[in-house]
Design an enzyme around this catalytic site. Structure first.
Site, mmCIF file in Angstrom:
data_model
loop_
_atom_site.group_PDB
_atom_site.id
_atom_site.type_symbol
_atom_site.label_atom_id
_atom_site.label_comp_id
_atom_site.label_asym_id
_atom_site.label_seq_id
_atom_site.Cartn_x
_atom_site.Cartn_y
_atom_site.Cartn_z
ATOM 1 N N ARG A 21 10.079 -63.013 -60.218
ATOM 2 C CA ARG A 21 10.042 -62.328 -61.332
ATOM 3 C C ARG A 21 8.936 -61.793 -61.551
ATOM 4 N NH1 ARG A 21 8.035 -64.568 -65.933
ATOM 5 N NH2 ARG A 21 7.909 -66.699 -66.056
ATOM 6 N N ASN A 45 -1.153 -63.197 -63.760
ATOM 7 C CA ASN A 45 -1.419 -63.324 -65.127
ATOM 8 C C ASN A 45 -2.274 -62.237 -65.660
ATOM 9 O OD1 ASN A 45 -0.190 -64.718 -67.383
ATOM 10 N ND2 ASN A 45 -0.009 -66.361 -66.180
ATOM 11 N N ASP A 53 -4.525 -68.153 -68.456
ATOM 12 C CA ASP A 53 -3.354 -67.618 -68.546
ATOM 13 C C ASP A 53 -3.626 -66.098 -68.740
ATOM 14 O OD1 ASP A 53 -0.472 -66.696 -69.112
ATOM 15 O OD2 ASP A 53 -0.185 -68.822 -69.430
#
Length: 287
Positions: free
Chosen positions: A100, A148, A197
């Site tokens: 994804r 990310n 992240d």
């Protein structure tokens, strides 16, 4: 340390990707696994958060230069007009149900880049894709873990990219002819301290990154030196962006359903920190 203000309750199962846009009138972010875009306008609202369901999953959003929004859904890109309007799917980029999209951002030329990840969180399963301004899709590079944060410096010549699985932030050179190139390491975070992240940059070229499982946002100088640490009341902070009228407020998202009982009222919330450092305006998609 600046005060960390909790703006909402634990409203997001998987809060990610905050984006401030004057065009939107404030902040939007995603509840990834719920497939919802959320919005919050602190200057004109009483703190109520609105939701817009856009698909089975939504992983990244950016404003469009001519109005509306571009988004990365589970396996494809999509466009929309105003809040709540019809969504135009641009089709699936791939068909593998075990991969994804994750995070992304727009480059200085107005393309929308977004990286992917495998649902097994394994190494090498992710790829960086680019939705070009003519709405075609290019494959840029692969062998990513969990793709990310992605953001550019004010002059557009340098980009920073986080691979959370590798616990690294890398630096690229950028120009219109070659796109992202000359990738090299910028920062490695020991995994016991958390994993980088989502990220954003300020006007001085410093990199701000949320640390997954690290309960913090860190600011790194352009030479890689750790400059500032903001400690949060939840371990799983996910991403950060600058917003507010003068772009000096840092907005931070988080993951809900924490296994830690003391985080029950904060995990999944949106936070704000008046850091007194000016961020950069969000780059839009020009397609």
């Amino acid at each position: 340390m600046p005060e960390i203000e909790q703006l909402t309750g634990p409203i997001a199962a998987h809060g990610e990707g905050p984006v401030w846009s004057a065009q939107w009138g404030g902040l939007r972010w995603v509840d990834t696994t719920a497939g919802d875009v959320l919005r919050f306008a602190p200057a004109g609202a009483d703190g109520e958060v609105e939701r817009w369901h856009v698909g089975t999953m939504v992983t990244a959003i950016r404003p469009r230069a001519d109005g509306g929004m571009v988004m990365a859904l589970e396996r494809g890109f999509a466009l929309s007009g105003d809040w709540g309007s019809a969504i135009e799917s641009l089709g699936e980029v791939w068909s593998d149900p075990h991969t994804r999209f994750n995070d992304g951002g727009c480059d200085p030329d107005g393309n929308f880049l977004c990286g992917s990840m495998g649902d097994d969180f394994g190494p090498g399963g992710g790829t960086m894709y680019r939705l070009n301004t003519d709405r075609t899709v290019s494959t840029l590079f692969g062998d990513l873990g969990v793709s990310n944060g992605l953001a550019w410096t004010a002059d557009g010549a340098t980009a920073y990219f986080a691979d959370t699985l590798a616990s690294t932030i890398d630096r690229f050179d950028y120009n219109s002819e070659h796109g992202l190139h000359n990738r090299r390491p910028f920062v490695h975070v020991p995994t016991e301290q958390g994993m980088p992240d989502g990220l954003t940059l300020d006007v001085d070229g410093y990199v701000w990154t949320a640390l997954w499982n690290g309960g913090a946002v860190r600011r790194y100088a352009p030479d890689g030196r750790l400059d500032t640490v903001l400690d949060f009341p939840v371990q799983r902070v996910t991403a950060c962006t600058f917003g507010g009228a003068d772009l000096t407020d840092l907005y931070v998202t988080s993951i809900g359903a924490s296994p830690e009982p003391h985080e029950a009222r904060a995990a999944g919330a949106l936070f704000r920190v008046a850091v007194g450092v000016r961020g950069l305006p969000t780059l839009p998609y020009r397609g």
